[in-house]
Design a protein around this motif. Structure first.
Motif, PDB file in Angstrom:
ATOM      1  N   LEU A   3       0.612  -1.208  -0.072  1.00 50.58           N
ATOM      2  CA  LEU A   3      -0.059  -0.121   0.147  1.00 50.58           C
ATOM      3  C   LEU A   3       1.024   1.157   0.216  1.00 50.58           C
ATOM      4  O   LEU A   3       1.531   1.526   1.066  1.00 50.58           O
ATOM      5  CB  LEU A   3      -0.982   0.047   1.435  1.00 50.58           C
ATOM      6  CG  LEU A   3      -1.769   1.154   1.439  1.00 50.58           C
ATOM      7  CD1 LEU A   3      -2.840   1.194   0.159  1.00 50.58           C
ATOM      8  CD2 LEU A   3      -2.590   1.169   2.608  1.00 50.58           C
ATOM      9  N   PHE A   4       0.935   2.024  -1.104  1.00 51.24           N
ATOM     10  CA  PHE A   4       1.551   3.194  -1.192  1.00 51.24           C
ATOM     11  C   PHE A   4       0.790   4.314  -0.367  1.00 51.24           C
ATOM     12  O   PHE A   4      -0.579   4.368  -0.991  1.00 51.24           O
ATOM     13  CB  PHE A   4       1.836   3.598  -2.566  1.00 51.24           C
ATOM     14  CG  PHE A   4       3.052   2.693  -3.174  1.00 51.24           C
ATOM     15  CD1 PHE A   4       4.105   3.042  -3.798  1.00 51.24           C
ATOM     16  CD2 PHE A   4       2.425   1.452  -3.699  1.00 51.24           C
ATOM     17  CE1 PHE A   4       4.893   1.960  -4.104  1.00 51.24           C
ATOM     18  CE2 PHE A   4       3.375   0.542  -4.306  1.00 51.24           C
ATOM     19  CZ  PHE A   4       4.680   0.881  -4.593  1.00 51.24           C
ATOM     20  N   ALA A   5       1.001   4.819   0.510  1.00 52.96           N
ATOM     21  CA  ALA A   5       0.354   5.616   1.447  1.00 52.96           C
ATOM     22  C   ALA A   5       1.028   6.947   1.961  1.00 52.96           C
ATOM     23  O   ALA A   5       2.465   7.010   2.043  1.00 52.96           O
ATOM     24  CB  ALA A   5      -0.374   4.815   2.345  1.00 52.96           C
ATOM     25  N   TYR A   6       0.345   7.670   2.791  1.00 54.46           N
ATOM     26  CA  TYR A   6       0.759   8.919   3.328  1.00 54.46           C
ATOM     27  C   TYR A   6       0.080   8.756   4.629  1.00 54.46           C
ATOM     28  O   TYR A   6      -1.449   8.642   4.926  1.00 54.46           O
ATOM     29  CB  TYR A   6       0.847  10.123   2.854  1.00 54.46           C
ATOM     30  CG  TYR A   6       1.216  11.601   3.467  1.00 54.46           C
ATOM     31  CD1 TYR A   6       2.528  11.446   3.742  1.00 54.46           C
ATOM     32  CD2 TYR A   6       0.452  12.425   3.887  1.00 54.46           C
ATOM     33  CE1 TYR A   6       2.890  12.700   4.445  1.00 54.46           C
ATOM     34  CE2 TYR A   6       0.721  13.305   4.550  1.00 54.46           C
ATOM     35  CZ  TYR A   6       2.101  13.525   4.869  1.00 54.46           C
ATOM     36  OH  TYR A   6       2.681  14.624   5.638  1.00 54.46           O
ATOM     37  N   ARG A  46       2.953   5.036 -12.939  1.00 55.58           N
ATOM     38  CA  ARG A  46       2.268   3.880 -12.196  1.00 55.58           C
ATOM     39  C   ARG A  46       1.027   4.205 -11.862  1.00 55.58           C
ATOM     40  O   ARG A  46       0.017   3.289 -12.230  1.00 55.58           O
ATOM     41  CB  ARG A  46       2.908   2.957 -11.171  1.00 55.58           C
ATOM     42  CG  ARG A  46       4.350   2.628 -11.236  1.00 55.58           C
ATOM     43  CD  ARG A  46       5.043   1.826 -10.173  1.00 55.58           C
ATOM     44  NE  ARG A  46       4.055   0.915  -9.559  1.00 55.58           N
ATOM     45  CZ  ARG A  46       4.483   0.202  -8.467  1.00 55.58           C
ATOM     46  NH1 ARG A  46       5.509   0.578  -8.101  1.00 55.58           N
ATOM     47  NH2 ARG A  46       3.657  -0.713  -7.888  1.00 55.58           N
ATOM     48  N   ASN A  47       0.808   5.546 -11.590  1.00 58.27           N
ATOM     49  CA  ASN A  47      -0.729   5.937 -11.039  1.00 58.27           C
ATOM     50  C   ASN A  47      -0.763   7.293 -11.668  1.00 58.27           C
ATOM     51  O   ASN A  47      -0.194   8.217 -10.878  1.00 58.27           O
ATOM     52  CB  ASN A  47      -0.582   6.078  -9.643  1.00 58.27           C
ATOM     53  CG  ASN A  47      -2.026   6.718  -9.146  1.00 58.27           C
ATOM     54  OD1 ASN A  47      -3.002   7.071  -9.707  1.00 58.27           O
ATOM     55  ND2 ASN A  47      -1.892   6.783  -7.901  1.00 58.27           N
ATOM     56  N   PRO A  48      -1.450   7.523 -12.860  1.00 62.00           N
ATOM     57  CA  PRO A  48      -1.613   8.815 -13.404  1.00 62.00           C
ATOM     58  C   PRO A  48      -2.317   9.856 -12.763  1.00 62.00           C
ATOM     59  O   PRO A  48      -2.356  10.934 -12.952  1.00 62.00           O
ATOM     60  CB  PRO A  48      -2.105   8.417 -14.876  1.00 62.00           C
ATOM     61  CG  PRO A  48      -2.786   7.093 -14.505  1.00 62.00           C
ATOM     62  CD  PRO A  48      -1.698   6.334 -13.649  1.00 62.00           C
ATOM     63  N   PHE A  49      -3.342   9.484 -11.773  1.00 61.51           N
ATOM     64  CA  PHE A  49      -3.717  10.274 -10.989  1.00 61.51           C
ATOM     65  C   PHE A  49      -2.781  10.909  -9.944  1.00 61.51           C
ATOM     66  O   PHE A  49      -3.198  11.878  -9.522  1.00 61.51           O
ATOM     67  CB  PHE A  49      -4.990   9.664  -9.935  1.00 61.51           C
ATOM     68  CG  PHE A  49      -5.958   8.952 -10.946  1.00 61.51           C
ATOM     69  CD1 PHE A  49      -7.035   9.792 -11.671  1.00 61.51           C
ATOM     70  CD2 PHE A  49      -6.137   7.311 -11.170  1.00 61.51           C
ATOM     71  CE1 PHE A  49      -8.008   9.045 -12.219  1.00 61.51           C
ATOM     72  CE2 PHE A  49      -6.918   6.933 -11.888  1.00 61.51           C
ATOM     73  CZ  PHE A  49      -7.807   7.644 -12.723  1.00 61.51           C
ATOM     74  N   GLY A  50      -1.560  10.535  -9.655  1.00 56.67           N
ATOM     75  CA  GLY A  50      -0.829  11.291  -8.677  1.00 56.67           C
ATOM     76  C   GLY A  50      -1.117  11.468  -7.612  1.00 56.67           C
ATOM     77  O   GLY A  50      -0.960  12.637  -6.881  1.00 56.67           O
ATOM     78  N   GLY A  51      -1.927  10.386  -6.712  1.00 57.62           N
ATOM     79  CA  GLY A  51      -1.962  10.495  -5.683  1.00 57.62           C
ATOM     80  C   GLY A  51      -2.084   9.167  -4.804  1.00 57.62           C
ATOM     81  O   GLY A  51      -1.892   8.108  -5.507  1.00 57.62           O
ATOM     82  N   VAL A  52      -2.476   9.291  -3.328  1.00 62.43           N
ATOM     83  CA  VAL A  52      -2.405   8.142  -2.541  1.00 62.43           C
ATOM     84  C   VAL A  52      -3.776   8.041  -2.164  1.00 62.43           C
ATOM     85  O   VAL A  52      -4.639   9.068  -2.303  1.00 62.43           O
ATOM     86  CB  VAL A  52      -1.525   8.039  -1.564  1.00 62.43           C
ATOM     87  CG1 VAL A  52      -0.056   8.238  -2.087  1.00 62.43           C
ATOM     88  CG2 VAL A  52      -1.735   9.318  -0.427  1.00 62.43           C
ATOM     89  N   PRO A  53      -4.220   6.714  -1.759  1.00 61.72           N
ATOM     90  CA  PRO A  53      -3.483   5.397  -2.016  1.00 61.72           C
ATOM     91  C   PRO A  53      -3.342   4.922  -3.183  1.00 61.72           C
ATOM     92  O   PRO A  53      -4.145   5.099  -4.056  1.00 61.72           O
ATOM     93  CB  PRO A  53      -4.380   4.409  -0.913  1.00 61.72           C
ATOM     94  CG  PRO A  53      -5.634   5.061  -1.214  1.00 61.72           C
ATOM     95  CD  PRO A  53      -5.773   6.368  -1.118  1.00 61.72           C
TER      96      PRO A  53
END
Length: 212
Positions: A3-6, A46-53
């Motif tokens: 999980l890529f997260a902040y 990888r995630n064009p939305f450019g956000g987390v998660p």
């Protein structure tokens, strides 16, 4: 799963809760929103939305927290985040999507940065914006809960999708000193959730990237 997260991202928080409720193992990959790591080319490739998660699972990078929650409930149906009856599922969705679309969409970090930056609003004005939209949605959610006569949780005597999405917004509300004294149903549900290990492990204070 990874999980890529902040740590303080409310959408990351909601996915952590869901993963914990379902008893799934996952590794946290911190993405620092304050230094714009989510906008780096390596990440947006990888995630064009450019956000987390972003959830790396089953050979795919999965973005957008509400879509992730639905996928988790379909891929790992027990324990379910939604009740079995169609009317109960509607009730959960009504309250859940009010919070997800009417609070978070208006109060996420990108919006707040734009208010302070390009729009030239002060910190106090931005905080007032935040509190306004909290009240605009939490007040009717509280009224609906009173109409439903809920207990410690919205449905089935256990937390589900509503609680997963609610708790991060109440965390943010407290951070902004929002007065929750008029919301006894919400705060009762919050207290019941925070007593559970799944919610405790997901809390922003207990993440690998939480500042010491």
């Amino acid at each position: 799963m990874r999980l890529f997260a902040y740590f303080r991202s409310s959408t990351s928080y909601r996915v952590r809760i869901a993963l914990n409720l379902k008893g799934l193992e996952y590794d946290i990959v911190p993405v620092n929103l304050r230094t714009s790591e989510q906008s780096a080319a390596e990440f947006t490739a990888r995630n064009p939305f450019g956000g987390v998660p972003m959830l790396e699972a089953d050979g795919r990078d999965r973005a957008q927290s509400m879509a992730i929650l639905e996928w988790l409930d379909e891929a790992y149906p027990e324990p379910a985040l939604l009740p079995s009856g169609i009317e109960d599922r509607y009730t959960v969705r009504e309250l859940t999507y009010a919070i997800a679309t009417e609070i978070h969409a208006l109060n996420n970090l990108q919006v707040l940065k734009h208010l302070r930056g390009a729009m030239g609003h002060s910190e106090a004005e931005t905080d007032e914006w935040y509190r306004h939209w909290l009240a605009r949605t939490l007040d009717p959610v509280e009224t609906r809960l009173a109409q439903l006569g809920t207990g410690d949780f919205l449905m089935d005597g256990r937390p589900g999708l509503f609680e997963v999405v609610l708790l991060p917004q109440l965390f943010n509300a407290r951070k902004l000193d929002f007065d929750l004294s008029r919301h006894p149903h919400l705060t009762r549900i919050e207290a019941a959730c925070l007593a559970l290990p799944a919610f405790q492990r997901a809390h922003p204070d207990n993440q690998p990237d939480t500042p010491q």
